[in-house]
Enzyme design. Structure first.
Site, PDB file in Angstrom:
ATOM      1  N   GLU A 435       0.842  -1.221   0.000  1.00 26.29           N
ATOM      2  CA  GLU A 435       0.000   0.000   0.000  1.00 26.29           C
ATOM      3  C   GLU A 435       0.865   1.255   0.000  1.00 26.29           C
ATOM      4  O   GLU A 435       0.533   2.254   0.626  1.00 26.29           O
ATOM      5  CB  GLU A 435      -0.951   0.032   1.210  1.00 26.29           C
ATOM      6  CG  GLU A 435      -1.927  -1.099   1.295  1.00 26.29           C
ATOM      7  CD  GLU A 435      -2.702  -1.342   0.023  1.00 26.29           C
ATOM      8  OE1 GLU A 435      -2.853  -0.395  -0.767  1.00 26.29           O
ATOM      9  OE2 GLU A 435      -3.119  -2.489  -0.193  1.00 26.29           O
TER      10      GLU A 435
HETATM   11  C1  LIG Z   1       2.535  -9.612  -0.046  1.00 29.71           C
HETATM   12  C2  LIG Z   1       2.317  -8.486  -0.979  1.00 29.71           C
HETATM   13  C3  LIG Z   1       1.023  -8.125  -1.325  1.00 29.71           C
HETATM   14  C4  LIG Z   1       0.810  -7.094  -2.243  1.00 29.71           C
HETATM   15  N1  LIG Z   1      -0.461  -6.796  -2.645  1.00 29.71           N
HETATM   16  C5  LIG Z   1      -0.645  -5.950  -3.688  1.00 29.71           C
HETATM   17  C6  LIG Z   1      -1.925  -5.778  -4.279  1.00 29.71           C
HETATM   18  O1  LIG Z   1      -2.927  -6.328  -3.817  1.00 29.71           O
HETATM   19  N2  LIG Z   1      -2.040  -4.965  -5.357  1.00 29.71           N
HETATM   20  C7  LIG Z   1      -0.968  -4.329  -5.891  1.00 29.71           C
HETATM   21  O2  LIG Z   1      -1.134  -3.627  -6.878  1.00 29.71           O
HETATM   22  N3  LIG Z   1       0.265  -4.453  -5.348  1.00 29.71           N
HETATM   23  C8  LIG Z   1       0.451  -5.251  -4.268  1.00 29.71           C
HETATM   24  N4  LIG Z   1       1.695  -5.419  -3.730  1.00 29.71           N
HETATM   25  C9  LIG Z   1       2.816  -4.651  -4.269  1.00 29.71           C
HETATM   26  C10 LIG Z   1       3.290  -3.599  -3.300  1.00 29.71           C
HETATM   27  O3  LIG Z   1       2.361  -2.556  -3.197  1.00 29.71           O
HETATM   28  C11 LIG Z   1       4.682  -3.140  -3.760  1.00 29.71           C
HETATM   29  O4  LIG Z   1       5.556  -4.208  -3.454  1.00 29.71           O
HETATM   30  C12 LIG Z   1       5.131  -1.859  -3.107  1.00 29.71           C
HETATM   31  O5  LIG Z   1       4.352  -0.776  -3.551  1.00 29.71           O
HETATM   32  C13 LIG Z   1       6.599  -1.552  -3.384  1.00 29.71           C
HETATM   33  O6  LIG Z   1       6.907  -1.686  -4.732  1.00 29.71           O
HETATM   34  P1  LIG Z   1       8.169  -2.587  -5.165  1.00 29.71           P
HETATM   35  O7  LIG Z   1       8.018  -3.911  -4.518  1.00 29.71           O
HETATM   36  O8  LIG Z   1       8.306  -2.535  -6.613  1.00 29.71           O
HETATM   37  O9  LIG Z   1       9.400  -1.893  -4.468  1.00 29.71           O
HETATM   38  P2  LIG Z   1      10.252  -0.680  -5.100  1.00 29.71           P
HETATM   39  O10 LIG Z   1       9.342   0.376  -5.590  1.00 29.71           O
HETATM   40  O11 LIG Z   1      11.243  -1.235  -6.030  1.00 29.71           O
HETATM   41  O12 LIG Z   1      10.966  -0.121  -3.797  1.00 29.71           O
HETATM   42  C14 LIG Z   1      12.131  -0.733  -3.237  1.00 29.71           C
HETATM   43  C15 LIG Z   1      12.696   0.214  -2.172  1.00 29.71           C
HETATM   44  O13 LIG Z   1      13.069   1.465  -2.781  1.00 29.71           O
HETATM   45  C16 LIG Z   1      12.376   2.542  -2.165  1.00 29.71           C
HETATM   46  N5  LIG Z   1      12.006   3.530  -3.160  1.00 29.71           N
HETATM   47  C17 LIG Z   1      11.353   3.309  -4.327  1.00 29.71           C
HETATM   48  N6  LIG Z   1      11.195   4.475  -4.986  1.00 29.71           N
HETATM   49  C18 LIG Z   1      11.722   5.449  -4.214  1.00 29.71           C
HETATM   50  C19 LIG Z   1      11.850   6.865  -4.329  1.00 29.71           C
HETATM   51  N7  LIG Z   1      11.367   7.535  -5.378  1.00 29.71           N
HETATM   52  N8  LIG Z   1      12.468   7.540  -3.334  1.00 29.71           N
HETATM   53  C20 LIG Z   1      12.927   6.892  -2.266  1.00 29.71           C
HETATM   54  N9  LIG Z   1      12.833   5.553  -2.086  1.00 29.71           N
HETATM   55  C21 LIG Z   1      12.234   4.833  -3.051  1.00 29.71           C
HETATM   56  C22 LIG Z   1      11.135   1.915  -1.524  1.00 29.71           C
HETATM   57  O14 LIG Z   1      10.645   2.703  -0.441  1.00 29.71           O
HETATM   58  C23 LIG Z   1      11.671   0.556  -1.086  1.00 29.71           C
HETATM   59  O15 LIG Z   1      12.330   0.677   0.135  1.00 29.71           O
HETATM   60  C24 LIG Z   1       1.917  -6.408  -2.773  1.00 29.71           C
HETATM   61  C25 LIG Z   1       3.216  -6.756  -2.395  1.00 29.71           C
HETATM   62  C26 LIG Z   1       3.420  -7.795  -1.528  1.00 29.71           C
HETATM   63  C27 LIG Z   1       4.837  -8.180  -1.190  1.00 29.71           C
END
Ligand SMILES: Cc1cc2nc3c(=O)[nH]c(=O)nc-3n(C[C@H](O)[C@H](O)[C@H](O)COP(=O)(O)OP(=O)(O)OC[C@H]3O[C@@H](n4cnc5c(N)ncnc54)[C@H](O)[C@@H]3O)c2cc1C
Length: 589
Positions: A435
């Site tokens: 989220e």
């Molecule tokens: C169990 C689970 C359930 C989920 N359920 C859903 C769902 O129902 N629907 C859905 O759509 N998604 C879902 N997600 C996805 C989830 O919302 C994303 O994993 C989350 O938004 C983070 O995206 P990412 O994993 O690509 O991490 P990334 O965006 O790659 O982030 C990795 C790290 O980099 C940091 N970061 C990224 N961009 C920046 C920035 N601009 N400035 C500073 N720091 C940054 C982040 O804070 C994090 O620490 C789920 C994920 C999991 C693991």
């Protein structure tokens, strides 16, 4: 192993307090609900959480959801529990009455949401999506879509899922690639979504997906994303359901919430998944935010439930586990050791502070939605916007901290799979990630809600916190609340000053918000948590019997001595921490 038991007395205290702080009691019918309905609802929800959901929690951890050729299969007992959950009216509790829901306040729903999360987070996530979806439909969906879907969703007969994330589009949704092509009145969608919670399962006949996608003529970036409703099965005029072109192709194997199916969804392998536009074209992210804001509060409340569950497990264990002896040589339960009491009190005070804050946000949303007075509605909307990222991030962070303390109280037993605390610890770890990661929440708080707002909503909140802290009666000399009181007053003055500096400096220094936002959020949350406990301590004396009131005051005093001092660390980092990040080149990491 004992089942989850809702802390009804503390929940009741927090409900009344939140209604008072938010000014919600004056809303039509609100007081009646709190006086007449809250008690039986809390009792019944507590029973359902303890007797039905909690025993299924370890089952789901040991027998995760799995993807079969015909779709996703949930752990034994989940489908039956979901049917009872719907039949008992828990899905429809806060759903709008026009869709057959019971229309109860968000505040009441917040209390039961905490219970579902504490008893079984994996299960709780499924119905939580429902309310968020209904909220988004109410504001953004055209009437025919509402007519076709809302009632089935509100009853829980059809579940919902939120499809944002793609392999290349996580925090940065501007890179969403799922494609939507016009097909008469509707659309056809093609793409791949990952990590979709409850994207497929066997709890319901149908699942209504809310999907972010890009149309061919869309401008690049977030301004080109639209929101589509894509059902797993399309309802015909005669009510018959026809399979749509959207499927789960796999389920992730995860460290926690193993019963919640986290699906890879494929759309359009057989000619395109039929979808219908929700809201305006290219305004999808804005529409999705209605749903996401609900889910952010939901994550905060579920995390709060996990913190409460950790406390229960640790306290029970500490009462039974014998280690060490007293002066007479008798073995002592570890709960008698000062350091174990420190850990339990830390767990309890963080949990109770988080509960106050989350419930206050919920009651504030009720005012924002239902007040007849436009200026009160506007002020409540500003406050809810400010509190939502704080509740999501802080409650989920403290859930991890509290669960980790819970493991520590269990010693080696906490590291063993059979101990439920180890599951709670693993389950809690998702809260700060999904989220919107907790950094994204902090960035939202500082960038949008403080800097762009020129500190107005923050200033209003700090003034209210100062007023309440100033009115906190120290009570008795032995358990003075004065460190809490003075810490809050001092902290509010410094935070106001630091916010003004941030507003000024961030215009020139574009890295500043990124470098300080996390600590700013923590700082505000710690002060706001202290505010909640200061108010509780005063109210408990009037509302509870002497012993229970004493316990609430003790917890507030403990927070003043053990948690509030953390505010100084966050202050120092907000003030001076950015340079230390800038000085280290990426290559040196
Ligand atoms: C169990 C689970 C359930 C989920 N359920 C859903 C769902 O129902 N629907 C859905 O759509 N998604 C879902 N997600 C996805 C989830 O919302 C994303 O994993 C989350 O938004 C983070 O995206 P990412 O994993 O690509 O991490 P990334 O965006 O790659 O982030 C990795 C790290 O980099 C940091 N970061 C990224 N961009 C920046 C920035 N601009 N400035 C500073 N720091 C940054 C982040 O804070 C994090 O620490 C789920 C994920 C999991 C693991």
């Amino acid at each position: 192993m004992s089942s989850y038991q809702a802390p009804i007395v503390l929940i009741r205290l927090a409900l009344n307090q939140a209604a008072e702080i938010a000014g919600a009691r004056a809303l039509p019918g609100y007081d009646d609900v709190l006086t007449d309905l809250a008690e039986p609802i809390l009792e019944n929800a507590s029973r359902f959480a303890g007797e039905v959901l909690s025993p299924l929690n370890p089952v789901g951890d040991r027998t995760p959801s799995r993807c079969e050729a015909h779709g996703v299969v949930t752990p034994p007992g989940f489908a039956a529990a979901y049917r009872r959950f719907c039949a008992d009216g828990w899905v429809s509790l806060a759903a709008p009455t026009e869709h057959g829901g019971q229309g109860l306040p968000t505040l009441i729903s917040a209390a039961v949401t905490e219970m579902w999360g504490g008893a079984n987070l994996s299960f709780a996530m499924c119905p939580e999506l429902t309310l968020g979806a209904l909220g988004a439909m109410k504001v953004h969906a055209p009437a025919d879509l509402v007519d076709t879907y809302a009632q089935h969703i509100a009853s829980g007969e059809w579940a919902t899922a939120m499809c944002l994330t793609e392999p290349q589009a996580g925090s940065d949704l501007s890179t969403v690639r799922t494609r939507a092509e016009r097909d008469g009145e509707a659309w056809r969608l093609f793409g791949r979504k990952v990590y979709i919670s409850w994207g497929d399962h066997d709890l319901t006949d149908n699942i209504v997906h809310f999907v972010l996608a890009r149309t061919p003529d869309a401008p690049p970036g977030v301004k080109g994303i639209s929101l589509f409703l894509v059902p797993k099965k399309i309802p015909g005029a005669d009510g018959a359901l026809t399979k749509n072109d959207i499927d789960a192709v796999s389920v992730e194997h995860k460290m926690g919430i193993r019963a919640s199916p986290t699906c890879v969804m494929v759309l359009g392998e057989q000619g395109g998944a039929r979808g219908w536009l929700v809201g305006k074209l290219h305004d999808g992210l804005g529409c999705m935010f209605t749903m996401m804001n609900h889910m952010r509060l939901g994550v905060g409340l579920h995390s709060l439930g996990l913190a409460e569950r950790s406390l229960q497990l640790a306290r029970d264990y500490a009462r039974e586990r014998l280690q060490g002896r007293d002066a007479s040589g008798t073995q002592r339960a570890i709960i008698e050791h000062a350091d174990v009491r420190r850990m339990l009190l830390l767990m309890k005070s963080l949990t109770q502070a988080a509960r106050g804050l989350a419930y206050t946000a919920a009651a504030t949303l009720d005012v924002a939605h239902s007040s007849k007075d436009p200026s009160q509605r506007a002020a409540a909307t500003r406050r809810a916007d400010l509190l939502t990222p704080v509740v999501k991030a802080w409650c989920s962070d403290i859930a991890v901290e509290v669960a980790s303390l819970g493991v520590q109280v269990h010693g080696g037993m906490g590291f063993v799979d059979d101990a439920e605390i180890s599951q709670v610890y693993r389950d809690s770890r998702i809260g700060p990630i999904f989220e919107g990661t907790n950094y994204i929440q902090a960035q939202d708080l500082v960038g949008r809600k403080v800097v762009r707002d020129n500190g107005r909503a923050l200033g209003e909140l700090l003034a209210e916190i100062e007023k309440a802290a100033g009115a906190t009666a120290p009570g008795d000399a032995a358990h003075s609340l004065s460190p809490l009181q003075s810490g809050i007053l001092d902290g509010c003055a410094k935070l106001r000053q630091a916010a003004a500096e941030l507003v000024e400096r961030s215009a020139q220094d574009h890295q500043l918000i990124g470098a300080t936002a996390y600590n700013f959020l923590q700082w505000l949350a710690i002060l706001a948590g202290g505010w909640q406990l200061a108010v509780s301590a005063t109210r408990a004396r009037a509302e509870l019997d002497v012993n229970k009131a004493r316990a609430v005051v003790d917890v507030a005093a403990f927070y003043g001595a053990h948690v509030l001092p953390r505010a100084s660390t966050h202050e120092a980092i907000v003030r001076h921490g950015a340079e230390a990040i800038e000085e280290v080149a990426t290559a040196d990491l």
